[in-house]
Design a protein around this motif. Structure first.
Motif, PDB file in Angstrom:
ATOM      1  N   ARG A 160       2.738   8.650  -1.596  1.00  0.00           N
ATOM      2  CA  ARG A 160       1.963   9.158  -0.474  1.00  0.00           C
ATOM      3  C   ARG A 160       0.547   9.420  -0.963  1.00  0.00           C
ATOM      4  N   GLY A 161      -0.334   8.501  -0.707  1.00  0.00           N
ATOM      5  CA  GLY A 161      -1.729   8.699  -1.118  1.00  0.00           C
ATOM      6  C   GLY A 161      -1.985   8.228  -2.538  1.00  0.00           C
ATOM      7  N   CYS A 162      -3.203   7.806  -2.797  1.00  0.00           N
ATOM      8  CA  CYS A 162      -3.592   7.311  -4.123  1.00  0.00           C
ATOM      9  C   CYS A 162      -4.664   8.223  -4.707  1.00  0.00           C
ATOM     10  N   ARG A 163      -4.738   8.239  -6.033  1.00  0.00           N
ATOM     11  CA  ARG A 163      -5.783   8.977  -6.731  1.00  0.00           C
ATOM     12  C   ARG A 163      -6.771   7.995  -7.325  1.00  0.00           C
ATOM     13  N   SER A 168       0.824  -1.209   0.000  1.00  0.00           N
ATOM     14  CA  SER A 168       0.000   0.000   0.000  1.00  0.00           C
ATOM     15  C   SER A 168       0.854   1.254   0.000  1.00  0.00           C
ATOM     16  N   CYS A 169       0.216   2.360  -0.307  1.00  0.00           N
ATOM     17  CA  CYS A 169       0.905   3.647  -0.264  1.00  0.00           C
ATOM     18  C   CYS A 169       1.088   4.057   1.196  1.00  0.00           C
ATOM     19  N   VAL A 170       1.769   5.183   1.377  1.00  0.00           N
ATOM     20  CA  VAL A 170       2.032   5.675   2.717  1.00  0.00           C
ATOM     21  C   VAL A 170       0.990   6.747   3.035  1.00  0.00           C
ATOM     22  N   LEU A 194      -6.347   2.469  -6.796  1.00  0.00           N
ATOM     23  CA  LEU A 194      -6.084   2.540  -5.367  1.00  0.00           C
ATOM     24  C   LEU A 194      -5.275   1.346  -4.896  1.00  0.00           C
ATOM     25  N   CYS A 195      -4.417   1.597  -3.888  1.00  0.00           N
ATOM     26  CA  CYS A 195      -3.697   0.509  -3.242  1.00  0.00           C
ATOM     27  C   CYS A 195      -4.678  -0.220  -2.315  1.00  0.00           C
ATOM     28  N   PRO A 196      -4.272  -1.370  -1.751  1.00  0.00           N
ATOM     29  CA  PRO A 196      -5.214  -2.096  -0.880  1.00  0.00           C
ATOM     30  C   PRO A 196      -5.753  -1.257   0.286  1.00  0.00           C
ATOM     31  N   ALA A 197      -4.893  -0.479   0.940  1.00  0.00           N
ATOM     32  CA  ALA A 197      -5.362   0.294   2.104  1.00  0.00           C
ATOM     33  C   ALA A 197      -6.341   1.387   1.684  1.00  0.00           C
ATOM     34  N   CYS A 198      -6.011   2.115   0.604  1.00  0.00           N
ATOM     35  CA  CYS A 198      -6.930   3.167   0.146  1.00  0.00           C
ATOM     36  C   CYS A 198      -8.231   2.555  -0.363  1.00  0.00           C
ATOM     37  N   GLY A 199      -8.147   1.340  -0.917  1.00  0.00           N
ATOM     38  CA  GLY A 199      -9.349   0.659  -1.383  1.00  0.00           C
ATOM     39  C   GLY A 199     -10.309   0.375  -0.237  1.00  0.00           C
TER      40      GLY A 199
HETATM   41 ZN   LIG Z   1      -3.117   4.245  -1.353  1.00  0.00          ZN
END
Ligand SMILES: [Zn+2]
Length: 331
Positions: free
Chosen positions: A126-129, A110-112, A133-138
């Motif tokens: 740092r963060g997804c748009r 995941s992102c940070v 999305l990475c797993p955590a942002c998902g």
């Molecule tokens: Zn993310």
């Protein structure tokens, strides 16, 4: 700083879970796109048992007299919620969410999002748009994209809990940053920082704080919608439900405060029978059935989302049996 009294130096009370490989970004559904087959929605109800004194500030000061105590001191009081006209100490859902997200980020590609490291290795951002999305942002959301989990406040059960006044030492760090985080030849990325658990100390100096005492019980719940089995499993893992580590919340983590044990009580899953109608009522799991369900989802996460090396390091840092003495001076 010349002639200031130097307190004894303690070993650093934290370590790092190394970053994983490049992030696994892909388009992940929001609330709008509902996947019937693998969409798991419902709630987990849990009991939270405080393992070391816990303080989450209300942001205000109170007088000890107002907290039912006699000595005239100014105290940072606990975050509280009003239930049936009574103000009860609680852990805000946002604190629980932050702690759980940090653990999910650490063990998945995941992102940070919630950690503060400055130097990030290639492929980690740092963060997804949305929509990638990475797993955590998902699971927890990113920018405009709402998360698919929602943490309620965990509220104290007064019949099995107690509060008291403690002192929180000033957690200052007079030593300068020890060089850069990388060498001249190759960057060494430290990873995500977590504080070791340990034995809390009685501090004779510092701010007076109201704390929830060790052994106190709180009741909480986390709601989720449209998660895959593996996503639900990594959420359960990050709550510490496989009992291989425990989270900490609130202030004083460097001095071993705020360790929590989360004991699942009941899992409710929405029953879906067709695209448009919900069957009345939920599937409710308790006892051995609950344990089996949790195991099933956590196994799904182990097979896909959870990175073994990062998982093992997280377990090592957040080992609840750690007997390190809490620092009373500089570290
Ligand atoms: Zn993310």
């Amino acid at each position: 700083m010349g002639n200031r009294y130097r307190e004894p130096e303690f070993p650093k009370p934290f370590d790092f879970v190394p970053f994983t490989g490049p992030m696994e970004k892909r388009a992940r559904p929001g609330h709008d796109r509902f996947r019937l087959h693998e969409a798991l929605s419902g709630e987990l109800l849990y009991e939270l048992v405080v393992q070391t004194p816990l303080h989450i500030s209300s942001g205000n000061y109170a007088l000890t007299e107002d907290l039912g105590l006699t000595a005239k001191n100014v105290v940072r009081d606990l975050y509280k919620v009003t239930v049936d006209g009574r103000k009860l100490p609680a852990i805000p859902g946002s604190s629980l969410r932050g702690a759980v997200r940090a653990a999910v980020e650490a063990v998945t590609n995941s992102c940070v999002g919630v950690t503060q490291e400055r130097d990030l290795p290639p492929g980690v951002s740092r963060g997804c748009r949305p929509p990638n999305l990475c797993p955590a942002c998902g699971i927890f959301g990113a920018m405009s994209r709402l998360g698919r989990v929602s943490f309620g406040d965990a509220v104290i059960d007064l019949s099995r809990s107690d509060t008291s006044i403690a002192r929180m030492p000033a957690l200052f760090r007079p030593r300068p940053r020890q060089g850069r985080a990388y060498t001249s030849s190759a960057r060494i990325f430290k990873g995500r920082k977590f504080y070791f658990h340990g034995l809390p100390a009685q501090h004779r100096e510092g701010t007076y704080i109201e704390v929830i005492k060790t052994g106190s019980h709180l009741a909480g719940q986390v709601a989720f919608s449209s998660l895959t089995e593996a996503e639900l499993g990594v959420l359960f893992f990050a709550l510490g439900l496989d009992n291989s580590f425990q989270l900490a919340v609130g202030g004083g983590k460097p001095v071993a405060m705020g360790r929590i044990l989360i004991k699942p009580q009941e899992l409710r899953l929405r029953q879906t029978t067709s695209f448009t109608t919900y069957e009345a009522g939920d599937a409710v799991f308790t006892g051995a059935e609950l344990a089996d369900s949790l195991q099933r989802y956590m196994s799904a996460a182990e097979q896909t989302l959870i990175q073994p090396a990062q998982r093992d390091k997280l377990r090592q840092i957040l080992n609840p049996a750690n007997k390190r003495p809490a620092p009373t001076g500089v570290y």
